[in-house]
Design an enzyme around this catalytic site. Structure first.
Site, PDB file in Angstrom:
ATOM      1  N   GLU A 117      15.512  37.151  -2.595  1.00  0.00           N
ATOM      2  CA  GLU A 117      14.349  36.810  -3.418  1.00  0.00           C
ATOM      3  C   GLU A 117      13.078  36.913  -2.589  1.00  0.00           C
ATOM      4  O   GLU A 117      13.140  36.896  -1.357  1.00  0.00           O
ATOM      5  CB  GLU A 117      14.520  35.392  -3.990  1.00  0.00           C
ATOM      6  CG  GLU A 117      14.617  34.315  -2.927  1.00  0.00           C
ATOM      7  CD  GLU A 117      15.338  33.045  -3.401  1.00  0.00           C
ATOM      8  OE1 GLU A 117      16.427  33.156  -3.982  1.00  0.00           O
ATOM      9  OE2 GLU A 117      14.798  31.964  -3.171  1.00  0.00           O
ATOM     10  N   LYS A 119       9.784  35.957  -0.541  1.00  0.00           N
ATOM     11  CA  LYS A 119       9.383  34.765   0.198  1.00  0.00           C
ATOM     12  C   LYS A 119       7.952  34.459  -0.200  1.00  0.00           C
ATOM     13  O   LYS A 119       7.065  35.302  -0.057  1.00  0.00           O
ATOM     14  CB  LYS A 119       9.462  35.021   1.700  1.00  0.00           C
ATOM     15  CG  LYS A 119       9.121  33.813   2.522  1.00  0.00           C
ATOM     16  CD  LYS A 119       9.471  34.058   3.972  1.00  0.00           C
ATOM     17  CE  LYS A 119       9.328  32.792   4.790  1.00  0.00           C
ATOM     18  NZ  LYS A 119       7.998  32.227   4.775  1.00  0.00           N
ATOM     19  N   ASP A 121       4.374  32.691   0.121  1.00  0.00           N
ATOM     20  CA  ASP A 121       3.574  32.205   1.230  1.00  0.00           C
ATOM     21  C   ASP A 121       2.639  31.115   0.716  1.00  0.00           C
ATOM     22  O   ASP A 121       1.517  31.382   0.327  1.00  0.00           O
ATOM     23  CB  ASP A 121       2.769  33.382   1.800  1.00  0.00           C
ATOM     24  CG  ASP A 121       2.379  33.121   3.230  1.00  0.00           C
ATOM     25  OD1 ASP A 121       2.888  32.148   3.804  1.00  0.00           O
ATOM     26  OD2 ASP A 121       1.558  33.881   3.760  1.00  0.00           O
ATOM     27  N   TYR A 229      13.087  27.147  -5.442  1.00  0.00           N
ATOM     28  CA  TYR A 229      14.131  27.952  -4.811  1.00  0.00           C
ATOM     29  C   TYR A 229      15.230  27.158  -4.126  1.00  0.00           C
ATOM     30  O   TYR A 229      16.091  27.723  -3.488  1.00  0.00           O
ATOM     31  CB  TYR A 229      13.523  28.916  -3.805  1.00  0.00           C
ATOM     32  CG  TYR A 229      12.555  28.257  -2.846  1.00  0.00           C
ATOM     33  CD1 TYR A 229      12.975  27.277  -1.960  1.00  0.00           C
ATOM     34  CD2 TYR A 229      11.209  28.615  -2.846  1.00  0.00           C
ATOM     35  CE1 TYR A 229      12.095  26.670  -1.103  1.00  0.00           C
ATOM     36  CE2 TYR A 229      10.306  28.007  -1.981  1.00  0.00           C
ATOM     37  CZ  TYR A 229      10.761  27.035  -1.114  1.00  0.00           C
ATOM     38  OH  TYR A 229       9.886  26.429  -0.277  1.00  0.00           O
ATOM     39  N   LYS A 317      10.950  39.429   7.481  1.00  0.00           N
ATOM     40  CA  LYS A 317       9.486  39.535   7.413  1.00  0.00           C
ATOM     41  C   LYS A 317       9.072  40.998   7.294  1.00  0.00           C
ATOM     42  O   LYS A 317       9.489  41.826   8.097  1.00  0.00           O
ATOM     43  CB  LYS A 317       8.860  38.940   8.685  1.00  0.00           C
ATOM     44  CG  LYS A 317       8.990  37.427   8.781  1.00  0.00           C
ATOM     45  CD  LYS A 317       8.115  36.778   7.732  1.00  0.00           C
ATOM     46  CE  LYS A 317       7.984  35.286   7.916  1.00  0.00           C
ATOM     47  NZ  LYS A 317       7.121  34.839   8.950  1.00  0.00           N
ATOM     48  N   CYS A 411     -30.866  38.765  22.166  1.00  0.00           N
ATOM     49  CA  CYS A 411     -30.043  38.119  21.142  1.00  0.00           C
ATOM     50  C   CYS A 411     -30.430  38.677  19.768  1.00  0.00           C
ATOM     51  O   CYS A 411     -31.613  38.696  19.432  1.00  0.00           O
ATOM     52  CB  CYS A 411     -30.270  36.611  21.178  1.00  0.00           C
ATOM     53  SG  CYS A 411     -29.574  35.755  19.757  1.00  0.00           S
ATOM     54  N   CYS A 414     -32.315  35.486  17.855  1.00  0.00           N
ATOM     55  CA  CYS A 414     -33.583  34.876  18.266  1.00  0.00           C
ATOM     56  C   CYS A 414     -34.345  35.736  19.265  1.00  0.00           C
ATOM     57  O   CYS A 414     -35.455  35.392  19.654  1.00  0.00           O
ATOM     58  CB  CYS A 414     -33.339  33.482  18.835  1.00  0.00           C
ATOM     59  SG  CYS A 414     -32.479  33.497  20.410  1.00  0.00           S
ATOM     60  N   CYS A 429     -26.175  34.500  24.491  1.00  0.00           N
ATOM     61  CA  CYS A 429     -27.611  34.305  24.308  1.00  0.00           C
ATOM     62  C   CYS A 429     -27.976  33.086  25.138  1.00  0.00           C
ATOM     63  O   CYS A 429     -27.268  32.084  25.118  1.00  0.00           O
ATOM     64  CB  CYS A 429     -27.902  34.051  22.822  1.00  0.00           C
ATOM     65  SG  CYS A 429     -29.471  33.234  22.526  1.00  0.00           S
ATOM     66  N   CYS A 434     -31.566  28.723  19.963  1.00  0.00           N
ATOM     67  CA  CYS A 434     -31.267  29.855  19.091  1.00  0.00           C
ATOM     68  C   CYS A 434     -30.756  29.316  17.744  1.00  0.00           C
ATOM     69  O   CYS A 434     -29.768  28.583  17.701  1.00  0.00           O
ATOM     70  CB  CYS A 434     -30.206  30.730  19.749  1.00  0.00           C
ATOM     71  SG  CYS A 434     -29.547  31.999  18.664  1.00  0.00           S
TER      72      CYS A 434
HETATM   73  S1  IVH Z   1      14.654  28.681   0.950  1.00  0.00           S
HETATM   74  C1  IVH Z   1      16.470  25.463   4.054  1.00  0.00           C
HETATM   75  N1  IVH Z   1      13.355  30.451  -0.430  1.00  0.00           N
HETATM   76  O1  IVH Z   1       9.426  29.532   3.672  1.00  0.00           O
HETATM   77  C2  IVH Z   1      15.201  26.150   3.756  1.00  0.00           C
HETATM   78  N2  IVH Z   1      12.181  29.226   1.203  1.00  0.00           N
HETATM   79  O2  IVH Z   1       9.383  29.983   6.524  1.00  0.00           O
HETATM   80  C3  IVH Z   1      15.345  26.776   2.426  1.00  0.00           C
HETATM   81  N3  IVH Z   1       9.799  29.764   1.334  1.00  0.00           N
HETATM   82  O3  IVH Z   1      10.365  26.283   4.554  1.00  0.00           O
HETATM   83  C4  IVH Z   1      14.166  27.506   2.095  1.00  0.00           C
HETATM   84  N4  IVH Z   1       9.801  31.275  -0.261  1.00  0.00           N
HETATM   85  O4  IVH Z   1       8.807  26.642   2.496  1.00  0.00           O
HETATM   86  C5  IVH Z   1      13.292  29.531   0.538  1.00  0.00           C
HETATM   87  N5  IVH Z   1      12.323  32.040  -1.750  1.00  0.00           N
HETATM   88  C6  IVH Z   1      12.261  31.129  -0.795  1.00  0.00           C
HETATM   89  C7  IVH Z   1      11.057  30.824  -0.134  1.00  0.00           C
HETATM   90  C8  IVH Z   1      11.062  29.866   0.878  1.00  0.00           C
HETATM   91  C9  IVH Z   1       9.061  30.626   0.629  1.00  0.00           C
HETATM   92  C10 IVH Z   1       9.251  28.926   2.413  1.00  0.00           C
HETATM   93  C11 IVH Z   1       9.873  27.556   2.563  1.00  0.00           C
HETATM   94  C12 IVH Z   1      10.438  27.536   3.952  1.00  0.00           C
HETATM   95  C13 IVH Z   1       9.571  28.539   4.638  1.00  0.00           C
HETATM   96  C14 IVH Z   1      10.210  29.065   5.901  1.00  0.00           C
END
Ligand code: IVH
Length: 681
Positions: A117, A119, A121, A229, A317, A411, A414, A429, A434
């Site tokens: 799935e 990830k 952010d 998740y 990643k 600078c 100023c 500077c 300034c």
């Molecule tokens: S599962 C036991 N699934 O990424 C930890 N985490 O870098 C289970 N995160 O701490 C996490 N998307 O906050 C899981 N699809 C996803 C996620 C996800 C983002 C975050 C989560 C985790 C962090 C680690």
């Protein structure tokens, strides 16, 4: 007085709650509404009126999402099970190694079922439901204890106040990520810039900043989303697999990840990762990777967890985003210490869903090294954390008309003389007056890591400075509401908000205050270290350089700079004014008493791998407290690799490079040789 309620009215209220929740779910989670906004509003108002008249409010009523008053601070919440992090993989090979480890640990040779799935952010969150009702929402915090953000989370329409499915467990803690869509992020930053507030560096910070708000009405204004998740504690329901859990979430109206692929065997996993990577540009949100999990929860349990991460999951990643664009101009900007930094102005380019129009070029050495010139076509990269940088110049595209940007002799703000000290890359500077420096100092003082005065960002500081209202950060505490009301950008509410934020900032911690002062070389880390070692601000008055150097990790440059600052009468007078006239209250929760560090590890670099008997952070602190340096990557300059259980690629690399290895116990022996171990733990 509430009116007398009868069965019929109760049922009417219950039906309205049920219908409104359903329509809200269709709108906010499925993105497929079946009634108009006006119709929703009409029913909502009807519910509000009935609730008020009969004083009958259900816990999952949509009226309960907004209207909570601001609070003083967040309460702490202990997670019933620790919220873990994820191990990372940066190549397909590392994903294959992960599969290999799992098979070995489970003692199987056949293919494993995985899920893949995106990830997200954002900010990790735990939602605790008891008998189907949302009781608390908390942030991850240090994994064991987070902050209670329930009132803020309730304002998010995609978060069910009640779990609606056919199976409602007695108890369930659901984990997920709160995030902000890229379009929303850009909109919010544009608005903030207009209001003179600092922009958020990336969508993750924007989401976190929106949740960690004492005033829920601010969270309510931000458009935030949730993807669930995982679980913490579960009672009264048994899921066999992760995919079954995700189906339950969907049935119960929880928002789930945009994709969930079930992949049998590692080849399919890699294909699924590639698929997500290919389509991620079209996702409305930022994703920096894909999460691979063992699908069978029984197997997950067998595999268990390491200190900080489960063995059954890994985050792959994606490589950073890159684009090419043209440098339209190169200019210099002046920072708070007078350092002049060159930056490039680009022909705006979209990278990973965000428009990039400028980036720092760091300094002239760096610019020279990469041979960056005005008019060049360059490759720009925006990694996960969004701060873009120039990777390289595409020299083939040069026409001969490109221009170098020499070190200025004046600078750019100023016009004062500019110096470049022996052996330093920085160009400064020399003027103390300034305007750019002075304003940057004020902005720094008020910034998040400093006094955290919301509403005192770049634009407002510029305005207040240009009107002569603040010439120095001390003047912030002399501002009156009338002064603000006389300015174009302030109205009653915004002026009051700023005055309140200034007032709030007077209660601060020593670490924040030291950082805010902007003493040269004292960043957040050094400020914290000083706070750990000095009980109060006054204890730093007239401090000698040697007293600071005594603290391990504190370099000579920082020590000299701190000593100079606290031995200057003008500075001490200023601090007295801040404390006595403006009543700043500086507490110091970081103080640990003087550490007796041994310095036995002075000059040695350590890298930790595998699972140690103590959390990694603790071991790193221990190394650093004894003068050593803890690094994350093994290289030829690593002196020791501290090896725990199940060490992997780092151990192999260390062997290849001939780096010495030591166990955790061995590390303790190294330290104890001097018999002066600090009372750290
Ligand atoms: S599962 C036991 N699934 O990424 C930890 N985490 O870098 C289970 N995160 O701490 C996490 N998307 O906050 C899981 N699809 C996803 C996620 C996800 C983002 C975050 C989560 C985790 C962090 C680690």
């Amino acid at each position: 007085m509430p009116g007398d309620i009868n069965k019929e009215i109760k049922e009417k209220i219950e039906k309205l709650v049920k219908d409104l929740n359903y329509h809200s779910y269709r709108y906010h989670v499925l993105d497929a509404p079946i009634i108009s906004d006006a119709e929703y509003d009409r029913q909502f108002r009807q519910l509000q009126e009935l609730e008020e008249r009969y004083n009958y409010v259900l816990p999952d009523s949509p009226t309960q999402r907004v209207g909570a008053a601001p609070q003083e601070k967040f309460e702490k919440v202990r997670h019933s099970e620790p919220m873990l992090s994820l191990d990372n993989a940066f190549s397909h090979d590392e994903v294959r190694e992960f599969d290999g480890r799992i098979k070995k640990l489970l003692g199987v040779s056949g293919e494993i079922d995985y899920t893949v799935e995106p990830k997200y952010d954002g900010l990790a969150l735990e939602l605790s439901y008891r008998k189907g009702i949302l009781i608390t929402a908390s942030t991850r915090g240090d994994g064991y204890e987070g902050e209670d953000v329930t009132r803020n989370i309730k304002t998010m329409r995609s978060v069910p106040l009640k779990s609606e499915g056919t199976k409602v467990p007695e108890e369930i803690d659901i984990r997920g990520e709160v995030y902000m869509d890229l379009s929303e992020f850009e909109k919010l930053n544009n608005e903030r810039e207009k209001k003179g507030e600092p922009a958020f560096a990336n969508p993750r910070n924007a989401a976190a900043g929106s949740i960690r708000q004492l005033d829920p009405s601010i969270t309510a204004e931000r458009k935030l989303f949730l993807a669930c998740y995982g679980t913490g504690r579960v009672k009264g329901i048994n899921f066999k697999s992760h995919s079954e859990f995700i189906s339950w979430l969907r049935d119960s109206r929880f928002p789930t990840p945009a994709r969930l692929e079930i992949a049998k065997g590692i080849d399919k996993v890699i294909a699924a990762i590639a698929e997500i990577e290919k389509s991620r540009q079209s996702f409305p949100f930022e994703t920096d990777g894909a999460v691979v999990k063992v699908n069978d929860l029984g197997l997950q349990q067998k595999l268990g967890t390491k200190t900080r991460e489960p063995r059954w999951a890994i985050a792959y990643k994606f490589p950073a985003h890159q684009e090419t664009t043209k440098i339209l101009d190169i200019q210099g900007s002046v920072g708070r210490t007078g350092v002049i930094t060159p930056f490039a102005v680009f022909k705006p380019v979209r990278i990973g869903g965000v428009t990039v129009s400028r980036s720092t070029l760091h300094n002239w050495d760096e610019m020279e090294r990469k041979d960056i010139r005005k008019g060049d076509t360059v490759v720009v990269e925006r990694a996960g954390d969004v701060i873009p940088h120039v990777v390289a110049v595409i020299k083939e595209k040069r026409t001969g008309r490109e221009e170098k940007f020499p070190i200025p002799d004046k600078c750019p703000v100023c016009g004062s003389k500019v110096v470049r000290e022996e052996g330093e890359v920085a160009v400064r500077c020399t003027s103390l007056h300034c305007p750019a420096q002075v304003q940057e100092k004020i902005i720094h003082f008020a910034s998040r890591g400093g006094m955290d005065i919301e509403g005192l960002g770049e634009k407002n500081v510029e305005l207040l400075y240009s009107r002569g209202l603040i010439k120095h950060f001390e003047d912030i505490y002399k501002l009156r509401k009338e002064d603000l009301l006389a300015l174009p950008r302030f109205a009653e509410k915004s002026a009051q908000n700023l005055i309140d934020a200034i007032e709030r900032s007077k209660n601060t911690t020593l670490a924040r205050f030291l950082y805010a002062l902007g003493i040269i070389h004292v960043g957040e880390f050094a400020a914290k270290l000083l706070a750990k070692n000095f009980e109060s601000l006054e204890k730093l008055y007239h401090v000698a350089q040697g007293d600071i150097l005594y603290i391990k990790q504190m370099g000579e440059k920082i020590a000299a700079s701190v000593a100079t600052f606290f031995n200057d009468k003008k500075n001490l007078d200023l601090l007295d004014v801040m404390l006595k006239e403006h009543n700043l209250k500086i507490s110091n929760p970081d103080y640990q008493g003087k550490m007796k560090a041994t310095g036995l590890l002075e000059g040695l670099t350590f890298v930790i791998t595998g699972t140690l008997p103590k959390p990694r952070k603790e071991v790193e602190d221990l190394i650093e407290a004894h003068g050593g340096h803890a690094s994350s990557a093994v290289s030829a300059s690593t002196d020791f690799l501290v090896v725990g259980e199940e060490a992997g690629s780092k151990l192999r690399k260390a062997r290849d490079l001939g780096v010495k290895t030591v166990s955790y116990e061995g590390l303790l022996k190294l330290i104890e040789k001097g018999d002066k171990a600090p009372r750290l733990f």
